[in-house]
Design a protein around this motif. Structure first.
Motif, PDB file in Angstrom:
ATOM      1  N   ILE A   1       0.913  -1.346  -0.012  1.00 13.37           N
ATOM      2  CA  ILE A   1      -0.097   0.193   0.060  1.00 13.37           C
ATOM      3  C   ILE A   1       0.718   1.395   0.031  1.00 13.37           C
ATOM      4  CG2 ILE A   1      -1.711   1.448   1.051  1.00 13.37           C
ATOM      5  CD1 ILE A   1      -2.783  -1.104  -0.237  1.00 13.37           C
ATOM      6  N   GLU A   2       1.904   1.294   0.833  1.00  9.37           N
ATOM      7  CA  GLU A   2       2.636   2.367   0.801  1.00  9.37           C
ATOM      8  C   GLU A   2       3.412   2.750  -0.515  1.00  9.37           C
ATOM      9  OE1 GLU A   2       2.973   4.821   3.325  1.00  9.37           O
ATOM     10  OE2 GLU A   2       1.437   3.499   4.246  1.00  9.37           O
ATOM     11  N   GLN A   3       3.912   1.401  -1.122  1.00  9.44           N
ATOM     12  CA  GLN A   3       4.651   1.688  -2.345  1.00  9.44           C
ATOM     13  C   GLN A   3       3.698   2.291  -3.492  1.00  9.44           C
ATOM     14  OE1 GLN A   3       5.887  -2.248  -2.753  1.00  9.44           O
ATOM     15  NE2 GLN A   3       8.002  -1.912  -2.218  1.00  9.44           N
ATOM     16  N   MET A   4       2.418   1.708  -3.443  1.00  5.57           N
ATOM     17  CA  MET A   4       1.319   2.389  -4.499  1.00  5.57           C
ATOM     18  C   MET A   4       1.049   3.800  -4.233  1.00  5.57           C
ATOM     19  SD  MET A   4      -1.456  -0.958  -4.140  1.00  5.57           S
ATOM     20  CE  MET A   4      -2.562  -0.247  -5.128  1.00  5.57           C
ATOM     21  N   ARG A   5       1.168   4.142  -2.955  1.00  6.99           N
ATOM     22  CA  ARG A   5       0.892   5.527  -2.700  1.00  6.99           C
ATOM     23  C   ARG A   5       1.957   6.383  -3.179  1.00  6.99           C
ATOM     24  NH1 ARG A   5      -1.594   4.988   3.525  1.00  6.99           N
ATOM     25  NH2 ARG A   5      -3.587   4.288   2.913  1.00  6.99           N
ATOM     26  N   LYS A   6       3.092   5.959  -3.005  1.00  4.94           N
ATOM     27  CA  LYS A   6       4.298   6.624  -3.365  1.00  4.94           C
ATOM     28  C   LYS A   6       4.271   6.736  -4.909  1.00  4.94           C
ATOM     29  CE  LYS A   6       9.319   6.280  -3.135  1.00  4.94           C
ATOM     30  NZ  LYS A   6      10.573   5.400  -2.674  1.00  4.94           N
TER      31      LYS A   6
ATOM     32  N   SER B   1     -10.395  -8.935   1.082  1.00  4.66           N
ATOM     33  CA  SER B   1     -10.141  -7.897  -0.011  1.00  4.66           C
ATOM     34  C   SER B   1      -8.561  -7.698  -0.149  1.00  4.66           C
ATOM     35  CB  SER B   1     -10.463  -6.429   0.217  1.00  4.66           C
ATOM     36  OG  SER B   1     -10.044  -5.708   1.429  1.00  4.66           O
ATOM     37  N   PRO B   2      -7.998  -7.780  -1.377  1.00  2.00           N
ATOM     38  CA  PRO B   2      -6.540  -7.173  -1.413  1.00  2.00           C
ATOM     39  C   PRO B   2      -5.899  -6.191  -0.935  1.00  2.00           C
ATOM     40  CG  PRO B   2      -7.770  -8.086  -3.477  1.00  2.00           C
ATOM     41  CD  PRO B   2      -8.868  -7.783  -2.869  1.00  2.00           C
ATOM     42  N   SER B   3      -6.829  -5.161  -0.910  1.00  2.96           N
ATOM     43  CA  SER B   3      -6.438  -3.946  -0.125  1.00  2.96           C
ATOM     44  C   SER B   3      -6.269  -4.303   1.457  1.00  2.96           C
ATOM     45  CB  SER B   3      -7.250  -2.886  -0.393  1.00  2.96           C
ATOM     46  OG  SER B   3      -8.552  -3.154   0.155  1.00  2.96           O
TER      47      SER B   3
ATOM     48  N   ILE C   1       0.097  -6.205   5.479  1.00  2.52           N
ATOM     49  CA  ILE C   1       1.368  -6.601   5.316  1.00  2.52           C
ATOM     50  C   ILE C   1       2.267  -5.351   5.702  1.00  2.52           C
ATOM     51  CG2 ILE C   1       3.027  -6.724   3.514  1.00  2.52           C
ATOM     52  CD1 ILE C   1       1.903  -9.293   4.013  1.00  2.52           C
ATOM     53  N   ALA C   2       1.615  -3.985   5.189  1.00  3.14           N
ATOM     54  CA  ALA C   2       2.456  -2.691   5.555  1.00  3.14           C
ATOM     55  C   ALA C   2       2.543  -2.555   7.169  1.00  3.14           C
ATOM     56  CB  ALA C   2       1.476  -1.654   4.884  1.00  3.14           C
ATOM     57  N   ALA C   3       1.401  -3.162   7.914  1.00  2.00           N
ATOM     58  CA  ALA C   3       1.566  -2.723   9.402  1.00  2.00           C
ATOM     59  C   ALA C   3       2.245  -3.738  10.172  1.00  2.00           C
ATOM     60  CB  ALA C   3       0.050  -2.901   9.735  1.00  2.00           C
ATOM     61  N   GLU C   4       3.179  -4.516   9.551  1.00  2.00           N
ATOM     62  CA  GLU C   4       3.807  -5.458  10.238  1.00  2.00           C
ATOM     63  C   GLU C   4       4.867  -4.904  11.060  1.00  2.00           C
ATOM     64  OE1 GLU C   4       5.560  -9.129  11.439  1.00  2.00           O
ATOM     65  OE2 GLU C   4       3.611  -8.860  10.251  1.00  2.00           O
ATOM     66  N   GLU C   5       5.387  -4.028  10.634  1.00  2.00           N
ATOM     67  CA  GLU C   5       6.252  -3.031  11.586  1.00  2.00           C
ATOM     68  C   GLU C   5       5.575  -2.949  12.739  1.00  2.00           C
ATOM     69  OE1 GLU C   5       9.729   0.552  11.791  1.00  2.00           O
ATOM     70  OE2 GLU C   5       8.639  -0.163  10.020  1.00  2.00           O
TER      71      GLU C   5
ATOM     72  N   TYR D   1      -5.272 -13.271   6.561  1.00  2.00           N
ATOM     73  CA  TYR D   1      -4.264 -12.620   5.888  1.00  2.00           C
ATOM     74  C   TYR D   1      -2.924 -13.409   6.258  1.00  2.00           C
ATOM     75  CZ  TYR D   1      -7.445  -8.503   5.947  1.00  2.00           C
ATOM     76  OH  TYR D   1      -8.573  -7.836   5.638  1.00  2.00           O
ATOM     77  N   GLU D   2      -2.906 -13.825   7.523  1.00  2.00           N
ATOM     78  CA  GLU D   2      -1.530 -14.737   7.819  1.00  2.00           C
ATOM     79  C   GLU D   2      -1.581 -16.067   6.908  1.00  2.00           C
ATOM     80  OE1 GLU D   2       0.389 -16.634  11.706  1.00  2.00           O
ATOM     81  OE2 GLU D   2      -1.420 -15.633  11.974  1.00  2.00           O
ATOM     82  N   LEU D   3      -3.057 -16.482   6.554  1.00  2.00           N
ATOM     83  CA  LEU D   3      -3.050 -17.703   6.013  1.00  2.00           C
ATOM     84  C   LEU D   3      -2.490 -17.514   4.327  1.00  2.00           C
ATOM     85  CD1 LEU D   3      -4.327 -20.562   5.714  1.00  2.00           C
ATOM     86  CD2 LEU D   3      -6.342 -19.623   5.028  1.00  2.00           C
ATOM     87  N   ILE D   4      -2.951 -16.486   3.744  1.00  2.00           N
ATOM     88  CA  ILE D   4      -2.532 -15.973   2.502  1.00  2.00           C
ATOM     89  C   ILE D   4      -1.078 -16.054   2.628  1.00  2.00           C
ATOM     90  CG2 ILE D   4      -2.675 -14.325   0.674  1.00  2.00           C
ATOM     91  CD1 ILE D   4      -5.593 -13.900   1.621  1.00  2.00           C
ATOM     92  N   TYR D   5      -0.425 -15.072   3.401  1.00  2.00           N
ATOM     93  CA  TYR D   5       1.061 -14.805   3.432  1.00  2.00           C
ATOM     94  C   TYR D   5       1.944 -16.055   3.636  1.00  2.00           C
ATOM     95  CZ  TYR D   5       5.152 -12.721   5.222  1.00  2.00           C
ATOM     96  OH  TYR D   5       6.591 -12.449   5.327  1.00  2.00           O
ATOM     97  N   ARG D   6       1.196 -16.969   4.552  1.00  2.00           N
ATOM     98  CA  ARG D   6       2.045 -18.207   4.640  1.00  2.00           C
ATOM     99  C   ARG D   6       1.951 -18.975   3.355  1.00  2.00           C
ATOM    100  NH1 ARG D   6       0.281 -20.816  10.647  1.00  2.00           N
ATOM    101  NH2 ARG D   6       1.206 -19.116  11.993  1.00  2.00           N
ATOM    102  N   THR D   7       0.925 -19.048   2.879  1.00  2.00           N
ATOM    103  CA  THR D   7       0.928 -19.929   1.708  1.00  2.00           C
ATOM    104  C   THR D   7       1.716 -19.592   0.629  1.00  2.00           C
ATOM    105  OG1 THR D   7      -1.450 -20.186   2.240  1.00  2.00           O
ATOM    106  CG2 THR D   7      -0.817 -20.955  -0.063  1.00  2.00           C
ATOM    107  N   ILE D   8       1.704 -18.036   0.141  1.00  2.00           N
ATOM    108  CA  ILE D   8       2.583 -17.637  -0.832  1.00  2.00           C
ATOM    109  C   ILE D   8       4.022 -17.658  -0.587  1.00  2.00           C
ATOM    110  CG2 ILE D   8       3.160 -15.467  -1.738  1.00  2.00           C
ATOM    111  CD1 ILE D   8       0.107 -14.415  -1.518  1.00  2.00           C
ATOM    112  N   ARG D   9       4.422 -17.569   0.848  1.00  2.00           N
ATOM    113  CA  ARG D   9       5.820 -17.634   1.143  1.00  2.00           C
ATOM    114  C   ARG D   9       6.281 -19.069   1.087  1.00  2.00           C
ATOM    115  NH1 ARG D   9       4.842 -13.541  -0.256  1.00  2.00           N
ATOM    116  NH2 ARG D   9       5.570 -11.471   0.824  1.00  2.00           N
TER     117      ARG D   9
END
Length: 440
Positions: A8-13, A172-174, A180-184, A146-154
């Motif tokens: 999301i941050e990269q898209m805004r940039k 939603s993808p957004s 993902i962007a809020a991980e930190e 979201y964690e399920l999708i992230y784990r599956t992709i990685r």
């Protein structure tokens, strides 16, 4: 070319770049002016990377191979359609290097089928883990999806499957990219939670695991100088698996019933235990304490209805009438003759309190006698509450003698009066609250 997925941050940039017309999580649509300017600069000898960097693009965001592949596609399009081809969005219309949208090859269909299988396998495992702490019929939370999708992709190196997997688990993808962007921030919050859990554990273990959220909150404020919301404390206790020991009712214990020949008294209090004055309302009762090898001790107490202080106690080896007599004598010694003119002694209808000898003694010391309704423990709830907390927080099973039981009871009552903070006493101890009432 490796597919880049933007956060999301990269898209805004990217959207702030004047050379970008539109951005999705997997594609950038450039302005026709930039495409033409890039082709001219390329013919003048500039490299694709130089062109994109000068145009304000960060190659770490868009990918270092993106400039070269984009320039090649634009050159092919320019050769076929001229400037008009660059001005019209040809995505999905047979443009060079792009497949029409909606058309999936057999290979892509196979990839999607494999991705769905892997996602379902991961979902079963995560659902079992999530349901271990919740009811079986509950569904996964959005964060768990979201964690399920992230784990599956990685785990399986899936590319270009994010939208498809989001659709499968109904998110939603957004929302996924925001997660993902809020991980930190989550990591920072988790680190802070770990520190708070360590502090909570200190107070939880100091009371031998017999403290709830409200007790810990008061100890944090009074002892550690830390203000923490009780809802947060409950959340962190659940997270750390800290469960306070809760007393269970003993269905086999039976209190002695008053005999018919003994006279009962009316309920003068009507549950108005706190009348705002210390040493005006006295609550009393007897409880059983099991210790040693199946032995029993009997505790008689008197509690102040306003300050919650335990003013007198007596531990006996039998349930003789003298147990209550000694308790009342100790109460009288503590009052030192300063009996409130409207003092009330409230008890249940046990034979110790309906006995004529006890009633005569109470009348002589200038107190009115009040009794709970038969079989109604709520009419003497503060006294029952004290006994319950004491049995939660003190273990008598390892006591080998009645003397050890007496010592342990005396130590707990001293702690209860002087150190145990109570939520309903404005977060003070009973001794502190008595001083507060006398000063106000």
């Amino acid at each position: 070319m490796k597919r880049v997925v933007f956060t999301i941050e990269q898209m805004r940039k990217l959207e702030r770049n004047p050379n970008v017309q539109h951005v999705t999580e997997s594609a950038i649509t450039y302005t026709s002016e930039f495409k033409l300017a890039a082709l001219r600069a390329y013919k003048e000898g500039q490299t694709p990377s130089e062109i994109f960097i000068r145009a304000g693009f960060d190659l770490d965001d868009i990918g270092h191979k993106k400039p070269k592949h984009s320039l090649k596609r634009w050159r092919d399009t320019f050769d076929l359609y001229g400037e008009e081809g660059l001005a019209i969005e040809r995505r999905g219309k047979g443009s060079v290097g792009r497949k029409p949208v909606g058309e999936l090859s057999a290979e892509d269909e196979l990839k999607r089928a494999k991705a769905k299988i892997k996602l379902l396998e991961a979902q079963v495992g995560l659902a079992k883990k999530a349901r271990s702490a919740r009811k079986a019929e509950e569904t996964l939370k959005p964060s768990e999806r979201y964690e399920l999708i992230y784990r599956t992709i990685r785990a399986y190196g899936m590319k270009r499957m994010t939208r498809y997997l989001c659709r499968l688990v109904a998110v939603s993808p957004s929302g996924y990219y925001r997660w993902i962007a809020a991980e930190e921030k989550r990591q920072v919050r988790m680190a802070a939670d770990e520190q708070d859990i360590l502090l909570i554990k200190q107070h939880f273990e100091a009371l031998n695991g017999k403290a709830g959220a409200l007790v810990i909150k008061m100890r944090l404020e009074q002892i550690s100088g830390v203000v923490m919301n009780h809802k947060k404390i409950r959340r962190l206790m659940r997270k750390a698996g800290l469960v306070a020991t809760i007393r269970q009712a003993n269905p086999y214990r039976k209190m002695a019933k008053a005999t018919h020949e003994h006279k009962t008294c009316p309920n003068l209090l009507q549950r108005q235990f706190d009348q705002g004055e210390p040493e005006k309302v006295f609550l009393t009762d007897i409880t059983y304490l099991r210790y040693g090898n199946g032995q029993w001790a009997y505790l008689s107490c008197v509690k102040d209805g306003a300050t919650r202080q335990i003013l007198a106690e007596c531990v006996g080896a039998t349930l003789e009438l003298s147990l209550v007599e000694r308790t009342l004598q100790r109460l009288l010694a503590r009052l030192d003759g300063n009996t409130h003119p409207e003092a009330i002694l409230h008890s249940d209808q046990g034979m110790h309190y309906t006995h004529p000898k006890t009633q005569l003694f109470i009348a002589r010391i200038g107190m009115k006698q009040s009794m709970s309704r038969r079989g109604n423990c709520w009419d003497n709830a503060p006294m029952e509450s004290f006994f319950g907390h004491m049995k939660d927080e003190v273990d008598f099973t390892d006591c080998e003698s009645i003397h050890e039981v007496r010592t342990r009871v005396a130590d707990y009552i001293s702690y209860y009066n002087a150190e145990r903070y109570q939520w309903t006493l404005k977060k003070m101890t009973p001794d502190e609250f008595r001083g507060h009432l006398l000063a106000s």
